[in-house]
Design a protein around this motif. Structure first.
Motif, PDB file in Angstrom:
ATOM      1  N   VAL A 240       0.874  -1.180   0.000  1.00  0.00           N
ATOM      2  CA  VAL A 240       0.000   0.000   0.000  1.00  0.00           C
ATOM      3  C   VAL A 240       0.907   1.226   0.000  1.00  0.00           C
ATOM      4  O   VAL A 240       2.053   1.152   0.449  1.00  0.00           O
ATOM      5  CB  VAL A 240      -0.964   0.073   1.216  1.00  0.00           C
ATOM      6  N   LEU A 242       1.482   5.070   1.405  1.00  0.00           N
ATOM      7  CA  LEU A 242       1.059   6.021   2.440  1.00  0.00           C
ATOM      8  C   LEU A 242       1.177   7.439   1.867  1.00  0.00           C
ATOM      9  O   LEU A 242       1.851   7.651   0.856  1.00  0.00           O
ATOM     10  CB  LEU A 242       1.916   5.849   3.698  1.00  0.00           C
ATOM     11  N   TYR A 296      -5.484   0.717   2.143  1.00  0.00           N
ATOM     12  CA  TYR A 296      -5.337   2.013   2.820  1.00  0.00           C
ATOM     13  C   TYR A 296      -6.265   3.024   2.162  1.00  0.00           C
ATOM     14  O   TYR A 296      -6.314   3.132   0.928  1.00  0.00           O
ATOM     15  CB  TYR A 296      -3.892   2.497   2.712  1.00  0.00           C
ATOM     16  N   SER A 297      -7.016   3.748   2.971  1.00  0.00           N
ATOM     17  CA  SER A 297      -7.865   4.796   2.415  1.00  0.00           C
ATOM     18  C   SER A 297      -8.109   5.878   3.449  1.00  0.00           C
ATOM     19  O   SER A 297      -8.537   5.595   4.573  1.00  0.00           O
ATOM     20  CB  SER A 297      -9.213   4.194   1.984  1.00  0.00           C
ATOM     21  N   LEU A 301      -5.862   2.223   7.714  1.00  0.00           N
ATOM     22  CA  LEU A 301      -5.286   1.010   7.124  1.00  0.00           C
ATOM     23  C   LEU A 301      -6.158  -0.173   7.553  1.00  0.00           C
ATOM     24  O   LEU A 301      -6.455  -0.316   8.742  1.00  0.00           O
ATOM     25  CB  LEU A 301      -3.847   0.822   7.623  1.00  0.00           C
ATOM     26  N   TRP A 319      -8.575  -2.536  11.830  1.00  0.00           N
ATOM     27  CA  TRP A 319      -8.267  -1.240  11.256  1.00  0.00           C
ATOM     28  C   TRP A 319      -7.346  -0.442  12.165  1.00  0.00           C
ATOM     29  O   TRP A 319      -7.320  -0.640  13.382  1.00  0.00           O
ATOM     30  CB  TRP A 319      -9.531  -0.453  10.930  1.00  0.00           C
ATOM     31  N   ASN A 323      -1.163   3.999  10.522  1.00  0.00           N
ATOM     32  CA  ASN A 323      -0.362   3.295   9.514  1.00  0.00           C
ATOM     33  C   ASN A 323       0.058   1.898   9.959  1.00  0.00           C
ATOM     34  O   ASN A 323       1.101   1.396   9.547  1.00  0.00           O
ATOM     35  CB  ASN A 323       0.900   4.096   9.148  1.00  0.00           C
TER      36      ASN A 323
END
Ligand SMILES: *[C@@H]1O[C@H](CO)[C@@H](O)[C@H](O)[C@H]1NC(C)=O
Ligand SMILES: *[C@@H]1O[C@H](CO)[C@@H](O)[C@H](O)[C@H]1NC(C)=O
Ligand SMILES: *[C@@H]1O[C@H](CO)[C@@H](O)[C@H](O)[C@H]1NC(C)=O
Ligand SMILES: *[C@@H]1O[C@H](CO)[C@@H](O)[C@H](O)[C@H]1NC(C)=O
Ligand SMILES: *[C@@H]1O[C@H](CO)[C@@H](O)[C@H](O)[C@H]1NC(C)=O
Ligand SMILES: *[C@@H]1O[C@H](CO)[C@@H](O)[C@H](O)[C@H]1NC(C)=O
Length: 383
Positions: A240, A242, A296-297, A301, A319, A323
């Protein structure tokens, strides 16, 4: 709606296909940070030994498509559930089935990704993994939302020779931030202990590829303990990005020398390197070991995987707001047998960010096989 339909009914199948477009509710706005996930639906979309004379559906992966549909894929093992048997790629959006045409040893499931600029959907997968001296990494694409697919291209000659790069069941990412904004990244794993984890990179819109970071496995031999805190053997992996442009790569940790838990590596150069100094084990993300989902949104995460350090069972969602440094909450998805999982989010409308979609291997008993079916769950993040 879900409660009025029998999960196995044909009607549900049709609903599932339309679901990605029509079931999205539009009741919420996007001014949030914390999530409160709840399961909206959980439907078995493939059942091993039932659909299409397929012995076993395994290694699910998926992606959103440019039109706002979910594309669910799985390796459909024709005659046995074993890793080495003949497989076809089962696809829940398309009417196509991609048959590799070989008797043995073949099409492993792979990595899916979408180019939002050209509205092209890609699937990268390995061909003839078990029976050929040099398995091939193939890439195919669809320009009509996954309805039909072009002939797969062989990109093996572009990659680092001598290592097996098996695109992991999951999704590829396109860097949204510098460094190397716009770069495609697919995480791949090997098979035997001497192989490692590699990042496959493309800087020209997925036309040509090369091997970027490669991390050798670090065998722990017989003496495990604190001193071996950098030993691991990579398995299926998922990157993912960041917001600072760094890449977080989660990998299955096959040797379990340090812990029965996930390993992470970080890249600050767009996937050119994954320094071993960045290797860290997340002791709260226990695993049996197995493949797992990561997404990741907007500052959150998400992780999906079995809640067990020894058995493929108890699928859960976790969740994190920092990060992955710590995990703020968790939600049980399925309390019986469960294995591989993949997770995605639609990207078309703002309200799409309210939902997470999970595709996972499911068993119908507490213990025993986790590969009886592949289930598709829709999760409301702000229920
Ligand atoms: C991709 O699809 C979107 C709608 O989903 C459209 O607005 C855009 O023009 C398309 N781009 C291309 C290159 O076709
Ligand atoms: C995708 O969306 C475009 C534009 O709205 C439309 O023309 C096309 O038919 C859609 N394709 C599929 C497969 O739904
Ligand atoms: C998409 O697939 C077609 C057919 O194989 C191929 O000609 C084209 O180059 C592919 N495009 C990309 C970006 O991979
Ligand atoms: C494990 O064994 C290999 C080869 O036998 C050796 O190169 C490596 O240093 C050993 N690793 C550890 C952590 O002892
Ligand atoms: C998460 O990483 C980003 C950099 O990508 C950083 O800006 C942010 O502060 C980090 N969040 C936490 C809570 O550590
Ligand atoms: C995970 O397992 C632990 C220990 O059995 C249990 O306390 C926890 O509630 C489980 N969480 C989920 C989400 O299943």
């Amino acid at each position: 709606m879900a409660s009025t339909l029998r999960p196995e009914s044909l009607l549900w199948r049709v609903v599932f296909l339309l679901c990605a477009i029509s079931c999205i509710t539009t009741d919420s706005t996007r001014k949030f940070f914390k999530v409160n996930p709840k399961i909206v639906s959980d439907v078995n979309i493939w059942t091993s030994g039932v659909e299409g004379e397929i012995a076993g559906y395994r290694t699910p992966f998926m992606t959103y498509t440019p039109n706002g549909t979910i594309l669910a894929l799985a390796g459909a093992r024709k005659y046995s559930k074993g890793d080495a048997g003949k497989k076809i790629l089962a696809l829940r959006r398309s009417t196509d089935k991609v048959d590799d045409g070989y008797d043995k040893g073949v099409l492993g499931a792979g990595t899916a990704f979408v180019d939002d600029d050209s509205n092209t959907t890609f699937v990268m997968f390995i061909h003839c993994q078990f029976r050929c001296a040099v398995p091939s990494v193939l890439l195919m694409n669809s320009t009509n939302d996954g309805v039909t697919w072009g002939q797969p291209r062989n990109i093996t000659p572009q990659l680092q020779p001598g290592i097996v790069s098996h695109p992991s069941p999951g999704y590829g990412i396109r860097k949204r931030y510098e460094p190397h904004k716009g770069r495609w990244i697919v995480c791949a794993h090997g098979r035997a202990p001497e192989w490692g984890l590699s990042l496959l990179l493309s800087d020209d819109g997925a036309m040509t590829w090369r091997t970027g970071a490669f991390v050798y496995n670090r065998p722990c031999n017989d003496t495990c303990g604190e001193s071996h805190h950098t030993t691991f053997q990579a398995g299926e992996c998922q990157p993912v990005e960041l917001p600072d442009g760094s890449l977080l790569v989660m990998t299955r940790n096959q040797l379990r020398c340090t812990c029965h838990c996930k390993a992470f590596l970080t890249s600050h150069d767009g996937g050119e390197t994954l320094p071993i100094s960045s290797l860290r084990f997340d002791h709260t993300l226990i695993e049996p070991p197995t493949d797992a989902g990561l997404f990741y949104s907007d500052g959150v995460l998400y992780f999906t995987g079995p809640n067990s350090s020894s058995k493929r069972q108890k699928m859960m969602l976790k969740w994190s707001y920092d990060n992955g440094t710590s995990w703020a909450g968790e939600l049980p998805i399925w309390t019986k047998a469960a294995g591989y999982s993949a997770v995605t989010m639609l990207q078309k409308d703002p309200e799409d960010k309210n939902f997470l979609y999970l595709l996972y291997e499911k068993g119908f008993h507490k213990s025993g096989t986790s590969t009886a079916a592949i289930a598709f769950a829709k999760i409301h993040l702000h229920a």
